[in-house]
Design a protein around this motif. Structure first.
Motif, mmCIF file in Angstrom:
data_model
loop_
_atom_site.group_PDB
_atom_site.id
_atom_site.type_symbol
_atom_site.label_atom_id
_atom_site.label_comp_id
_atom_site.label_asym_id
_atom_site.label_seq_id
_atom_site.Cartn_x
_atom_site.Cartn_y
_atom_site.Cartn_z
ATOM 1 N N VAL A 215 0.837 -1.194 0.000
ATOM 2 C CA VAL A 215 0.000 0.000 0.000
ATOM 3 C C VAL A 215 0.878 1.253 0.000
ATOM 4 O O VAL A 215 0.606 2.220 -0.722
ATOM 5 N N ALA A 216 1.941 1.231 0.797
ATOM 6 C CA ALA A 216 2.826 2.393 0.887
ATOM 7 C C ALA A 216 3.428 2.740 -0.465
ATOM 8 O O ALA A 216 3.675 3.916 -0.764
ATOM 9 N N ALA A 217 3.637 1.725 -1.315
ATOM 10 C CA ALA A 217 4.225 1.977 -2.630
ATOM 11 C C ALA A 217 3.268 2.719 -3.557
ATOM 12 O O ALA A 217 3.691 3.263 -4.581
ATOM 13 N N LEU A 218 1.977 2.740 -3.219
ATOM 14 C CA LEU A 218 0.972 3.390 -4.058
ATOM 15 C C LEU A 218 0.664 4.819 -3.617
ATOM 16 O O LEU A 218 -0.097 5.521 -4.270
ATOM 17 N N VAL A 219 1.238 5.233 -2.504
ATOM 18 C CA VAL A 219 0.952 6.551 -1.940
ATOM 19 C C VAL A 219 1.486 7.646 -2.865
ATOM 20 O O VAL A 219 2.604 7.564 -3.367
ATOM 21 N N ARG A 220 0.678 8.693 -3.051
ATOM 22 C CA ARG A 220 1.032 9.772 -3.988
ATOM 23 C C ARG A 220 1.259 11.122 -3.320
ATOM 24 O O ARG A 220 1.668 12.074 -3.970
ATOM 25 N N SER A 221 0.964 11.224 -2.032
ATOM 26 C CA SER A 221 1.202 12.491 -1.332
ATOM 27 C C SER A 221 1.740 12.211 0.062
ATOM 28 O O SER A 221 1.368 11.226 0.696
ATOM 29 N N ALA A 222 2.592 13.081 0.523
ATOM 30 C CA ALA A 222 3.233 12.902 1.822
ATOM 31 C C ALA A 222 2.294 13.330 2.948
ATOM 32 O O ALA A 222 1.533 14.292 2.807
ATOM 33 N N PRO A 223 2.338 12.637 4.081
ATOM 34 C CA PRO A 223 1.550 13.075 5.242
ATOM 35 C C PRO A 223 2.141 14.344 5.846
ATOM 36 O O PRO A 223 3.250 14.757 5.496
ATOM 37 N N PHE A 224 1.398 14.956 6.736
ATOM 38 C CA PHE A 224 1.840 16.207 7.341
ATOM 39 C C PHE A 224 1.828 16.078 8.860
ATOM 40 O O PHE A 224 1.006 15.360 9.432
ATOM 41 N N ALA A 225 2.751 16.763 9.503
ATOM 42 C CA ALA A 225 2.844 16.725 10.962
ATOM 43 C C ALA A 225 1.916 17.738 11.617
ATOM 44 O O ALA A 225 1.303 17.463 12.649
ATOM 45 N N ASP A 226 1.822 18.923 11.036
ATOM 46 C CA ASP A 226 1.041 20.007 11.616
ATOM 47 C C ASP A 226 -0.433 19.828 11.259
ATOM 48 O O ASP A 226 -0.809 19.902 10.090
ATOM 49 N N PRO A 227 -1.314 19.594 12.242
ATOM 50 C CA PRO A 227 -2.730 19.386 11.928
ATOM 51 C C PRO A 227 -3.412 20.608 11.330
ATOM 52 O O PRO A 227 -4.506 20.499 10.778
ATOM 53 N N ARG A 228 -2.773 21.766 11.424
ATOM 54 C CA ARG A 228 -3.357 22.974 10.831
ATOM 55 C C ARG A 228 -2.983 23.160 9.364
ATOM 56 O O ARG A 228 -3.486 24.090 8.722
ATOM 57 N N GLU A 229 -2.170 22.297 8.831
ATOM 58 C CA GLU A 229 -1.783 22.450 7.427
ATOM 59 C C GLU A 229 -2.988 22.465 6.481
ATOM 60 O O GLU A 229 -3.019 23.269 5.539
ATOM 61 N N PRO A 230 -4.012 21.604 6.680
ATOM 62 C CA PRO A 230 -5.166 21.659 5.778
ATOM 63 C C PRO A 230 -5.896 22.996 5.754
ATOM 64 O O PRO A 230 -6.674 23.257 4.839
ATOM 65 N N GLU A 231 -5.654 23.849 6.756
ATOM 66 C CA GLU A 231 -6.260 25.181 6.729
ATOM 67 C C GLU A 231 -5.763 25.997 5.532
ATOM 68 O O GLU A 231 -6.427 26.947 5.103
ATOM 69 N N SER A 232 -4.612 25.607 4.992
ATOM 70 C CA SER A 232 -4.070 26.307 3.824
ATOM 71 C C SER A 232 -4.624 25.753 2.510
ATOM 72 O O SER A 232 -4.367 26.316 1.453
ATOM 73 N N TRP A 233 -5.375 24.649 2.579
ATOM 74 C CA TRP A 233 -5.894 24.029 1.360
ATOM 75 C C TRP A 233 -7.071 24.806 0.776
ATOM 76 O O TRP A 233 -7.266 24.826 -0.431
ATOM 77 N N ALA A 234 -7.889 25.389 1.646
ATOM 78 C CA ALA A 234 -9.072 26.125 1.197
ATOM 79 C C ALA A 234 -9.357 27.221 2.215
ATOM 80 O O ALA A 234 -9.094 27.044 3.420
#
Length: 282
Positions: A215-234
């Motif tokens: 499954v790890a070989a199919l991953v296309r994006s890196a995880p993030f440490a800071d839980p607030r990072e998705p606030e920058s997505w939208a």
């Protein structure tokens, strides 16, 4: 783990023909089924056991240990909890389960009858869902590629929305994730987004674990440490809850060795956040 260990009896074969990315749903399906057959289930999902019996897949190929089963069960339990809390507060809600796989979440959440529910996944997966999962009068299947913006036209935009994504985001690129979140927050007037967000340390470890290596070989994006990072997505996305699964009461239900390891990890500010469920409001 053998098929007999999961199912307890022979299966009625249903062909699926999934791609490698689509086939990753077998690991989480097996995890839910094995948890359900445990002496002290964390999630307790008998529908997963019934589903395993029906699909034409050799589950003995999966090297699934108790640690993986525990992780799947606890993450799913807390995503269910987020959805259940939202539909209880908003009985007129729309629930959108992104990358639903062969998971019958609606049967665990048991939403009010006024809730509209949409299970979204690839057309091949949606077709398999219709064949192996029980029908539910509130649930509609949408077979699509999530990068196609047109599928949202099938979902009402005038209700509070609960969007849940279990294990989906790593299989999208960062650009695809941002585009999807922007389409969702642009379509709905208000709502929440909940998903399981692994810490980067887990992603590094996954490449060495038998059950997760492919499954790890199919991953296309890196995880993030800071839980607030998705606030920058939208623009409207705001973090409202980060649940560390090393600190939840259900740790007492873990197998002894995993329970000890989890409690030790819970003492570290980094390791305690390695497996978590994140909720955002928009």
């Amino acid at each position: 783990m053998s098929e007999e260990g999961i199912t307890g009896r022979m299966k009625v074969k249903v062909q699926t023909g999934f791609t490698p990315v689509q086939a990753t749903l077998y690991e989480t399906l097996a995890g839910r089924a094995l948890d359900s057959r445990a002496r002290r289930p964390i999630l307790g999902d008998p529908t997963a056991v019934d589903t395993v019996r029906k699909v034409d897949f050799d589950f003995s190929r999966l090297k699934i240990g108790s640690g993986f089963v525990t992780r799947v069960a606890i993450q799913t339990r807390y995503l269910d909890k987020a959805v259940r809390g939202f539909v209880t507060a908003h009985p007129d809600a729309v629930v959108v389960d992104l990358g639903a796989g062969l998971d019958a979440r609606i049967f665990r959440v048991i939403p009010p009858s006024s809730v509209a529910w949409f299970d979204v996944d690839f057309p091949e997966v949606a077709a398999a869902r219709r064949r192996v999962l029980p029908e539910h009068p509130q649930a509609q299947q949408i077979g699509t590629c999530l990068t196609d913006p047109r599928w949202l036209d099938q979902v009402p935009d005038d209700r509070p929305a609960m969007v849940v994504a279990d294990g989906l985001l790593p299989f999208l690129t960062q650009e695809e994730i941002k585009a999807l979140v922007n389409r969702l927050t642009g379509h709905f007037h208000r709502g929440e987004l909940a998903f399981n967000g692994d810490h980067p340390s887990v992603a590094a470890l996954a490449r060495y674990l038998p059950a997760m290596k492919k499954v790890a070989a199919l991953v296309r994006s890196a995880p993030f440490a800071d839980p607030r990072e998705p606030e920058s997505w939208a623009p409207r996305v705001r973090l409202i809850q980060e649940t560390s699964l090393a600190h939840v009461p259900e740790v007492a239900l873990f197998p002894p060795a995993i329970r000890l390891g989890t409690r030790l990890a819970g003492r570290s500010s980094t390791l305690s956040r390695s497996v978590r469920v994140l909720r955002y409001r928009f």
